[in-house]
Design a protein around this motif. Sequence first.
Motif, PDB file in Angstrom:
ATOM      1  N   SER A  88       0.838  -1.210   0.000  1.00 24.13           N
ATOM      2  CA  SER A  88       0.000   0.000   0.000  1.00 24.13           C
ATOM      3  C   SER A  88       0.867   1.252   0.000  1.00 24.13           C
ATOM      4  O   SER A  88       0.618   2.207  -0.746  1.00 24.13           O
ATOM      5  N   THR A  89       1.910   1.240   0.845  1.00 22.80           N
ATOM      6  CA  THR A  89       2.820   2.387   0.890  1.00 22.80           C
ATOM      7  C   THR A  89       3.542   2.569  -0.438  1.00 22.80           C
ATOM      8  O   THR A  89       3.676   3.688  -0.947  1.00 22.80           O
ATOM      9  N   SER A  90       4.007   1.459  -1.004  1.00 21.26           N
ATOM     10  CA  SER A  90       4.700   1.518  -2.291  1.00 21.26           C
ATOM     11  C   SER A  90       3.774   2.001  -3.394  1.00 21.26           C
ATOM     12  O   SER A  90       4.197   2.743  -4.292  1.00 21.26           O
ATOM     13  N   ALA A  91       2.504   1.599  -3.337  1.00 22.78           N
ATOM     14  CA  ALA A  91       1.539   2.036  -4.353  1.00 22.78           C
ATOM     15  C   ALA A  91       1.360   3.540  -4.325  1.00 22.78           C
ATOM     16  O   ALA A  91       1.361   4.198  -5.370  1.00 22.78           O
ATOM     17  N   VAL A  92       1.216   4.105  -3.126  1.00 29.22           N
ATOM     18  CA  VAL A  92       1.037   5.554  -3.005  1.00 29.22           C
ATOM     19  C   VAL A  92       2.289   6.291  -3.455  1.00 29.22           C
ATOM     20  O   VAL A  92       2.222   7.279  -4.200  1.00 29.22           O
ATOM     21  N   THR A  93       3.455   5.805  -3.028  1.00 34.69           N
ATOM     22  CA  THR A  93       4.719   6.457  -3.392  1.00 34.69           C
ATOM     23  C   THR A  93       4.928   6.459  -4.900  1.00 34.69           C
ATOM     24  O   THR A  93       5.234   7.504  -5.502  1.00 34.69           O
ATOM     25  N   ASN A  94       4.772   5.294  -5.519  1.00 32.55           N
ATOM     26  CA  ASN A  94       4.991   5.196  -6.967  1.00 32.55           C
ATOM     27  C   ASN A  94       3.937   5.962  -7.748  1.00 32.55           C
ATOM     28  O   ASN A  94       4.238   6.531  -8.801  1.00 32.55           O
ATOM     29  N   SER A  95       2.709   5.992  -7.242  1.00 27.71           N
ATOM     30  CA  SER A  95       1.659   6.754  -7.922  1.00 27.71           C
ATOM     31  C   SER A  95       1.972   8.242  -7.895  1.00 27.71           C
ATOM     32  O   SER A  95       1.793   8.938  -8.900  1.00 27.71           O
ATOM     33  N   CYS A  96       2.447   8.736  -6.759  1.00 28.46           N
ATOM     34  CA  CYS A  96       2.789  10.163  -6.655  1.00 28.46           C
ATOM     35  C   CYS A  96       3.923  10.529  -7.607  1.00 28.46           C
ATOM     36  O   CYS A  96       3.886  11.569  -8.269  1.00 28.46           O
ATOM     37  N   ILE A  97       4.933   9.671  -7.687  1.00 24.03           N
ATOM     38  CA  ILE A  97       6.046   9.922  -8.608  1.00 24.03           C
ATOM     39  C   ILE A  97       5.551   9.924 -10.047  1.00 24.03           C
ATOM     40  O   ILE A  97       5.914  10.794 -10.861  1.00 24.03           O
ATOM     41  N   ALA A  98       4.707   8.948 -10.396  1.00 23.03           N
ATOM     42  CA  ALA A  98       4.165   8.876 -11.758  1.00 23.03           C
ATOM     43  C   ALA A  98       3.309  10.090 -12.081  1.00 23.03           C
ATOM     44  O   ALA A  98       3.348  10.608 -13.202  1.00 23.03           O
ATOM     45  N   ILE A  99       2.538  10.566 -11.108  1.00 23.70           N
ATOM     46  CA  ILE A  99       1.698  11.755 -11.316  1.00 23.70           C
ATOM     47  C   ILE A  99       2.560  12.975 -11.628  1.00 23.70           C
ATOM     48  O   ILE A  99       2.269  13.736 -12.559  1.00 23.70           O
ATOM     49  N   LEU A 100       3.620  13.166 -10.860  1.00 24.92           N
ATOM     50  CA  LEU A 100       4.480  14.332 -11.073  1.00 24.92           C
ATOM     51  C   LEU A 100       5.207  14.261 -12.412  1.00 24.92           C
ATOM     52  O   LEU A 100       5.330  15.270 -13.118  1.00 24.92           O
ATOM     53  N   LEU A 101       5.680  13.079 -12.780  1.00 27.98           N
ATOM     54  CA  LEU A 101       6.348  12.924 -14.081  1.00 27.98           C
ATOM     55  C   LEU A 101       5.357  13.159 -15.222  1.00 27.98           C
ATOM     56  O   LEU A 101       5.670  13.854 -16.201  1.00 27.98           O
ATOM     57  N   ALA A 102       4.165  12.581 -15.102  1.00 29.33           N
ATOM     58  CA  ALA A 102       3.156  12.764 -16.148  1.00 29.33           C
ATOM     59  C   ALA A 102       2.721  14.221 -16.234  1.00 29.33           C
ATOM     60  O   ALA A 102       2.464  14.735 -17.330  1.00 29.33           O
TER      61      ALA A 102
END
Length: 242
Positions: free
Chosen positions: A219-233
């Motif tokens: 769950s923690t990894s999902a939120v972290t990776n999603s935030c990184i992907a959002i900023l890159l996108a």
Amino acid sequence: MKSLGKYIIFIATLFVRRESLGTYVRLVFDESVKIGVNSIFIFAIVSSFMGAVTTIQTAYNLISPLIPDYVISLVVRDMTILELAPTIMAIVFAGKVGSNIAGELGTMRITEQIDALEVMGINSTSYLVLPKIIAALFMYPMLVVLAGFLSIYGGYLAGTLTGVITGTEFIYGIRYDFVEYNITFALIKSFVFAFLVASISAYKGFFTEGGALEVGVASTSAVTNSCIAILLADYLLAQLLL
């Protein structure tokens, strides 16, 4: 690169051996309630205060007598439409919905419910994940529209109640030099962010290994990776579409 390739294969398996259309309609409605309706309250609170704070801070910094007051609402409008509503709320969406998706699928994995679906000949990826992604694509743009409205309205209330700007000037600034394409840009971003959050969170939860501790890690990894992907996108879309 290995994780990226595994993620792409994971997305591709969503569209093979699908269930009947009626099954997906029911599942999408159920997921829409969990993803969209249950997120309205947190979106309303965050967006309203976000607009109010943006208005007060903008007014505090625009102290020059040469700058008209309606610029305050103009800044709030453009910041809300371009970044605050689609992007900042996507971080909230990742924390609220992404962690829930990862935790749900992770629990199903460690309790062998996903393995049971596979034994019955059901494509568990398509059955469990595809409705979540479709529901996110439907509901998150609606939440962005709601957040944008409440953010601007929160700014209006904060500005008028504190006396930093009159209601007439605020509405004039909202209408002044408005670019309609900004709405389109915000909605494009909302669709992209919804797909990234739902798919990345589902990927992290689906491939959880271990026990209850690993579900929390997923769950923690999902939120972290999603935030990184959002900023890159967000950066890439700004470069491509603006």
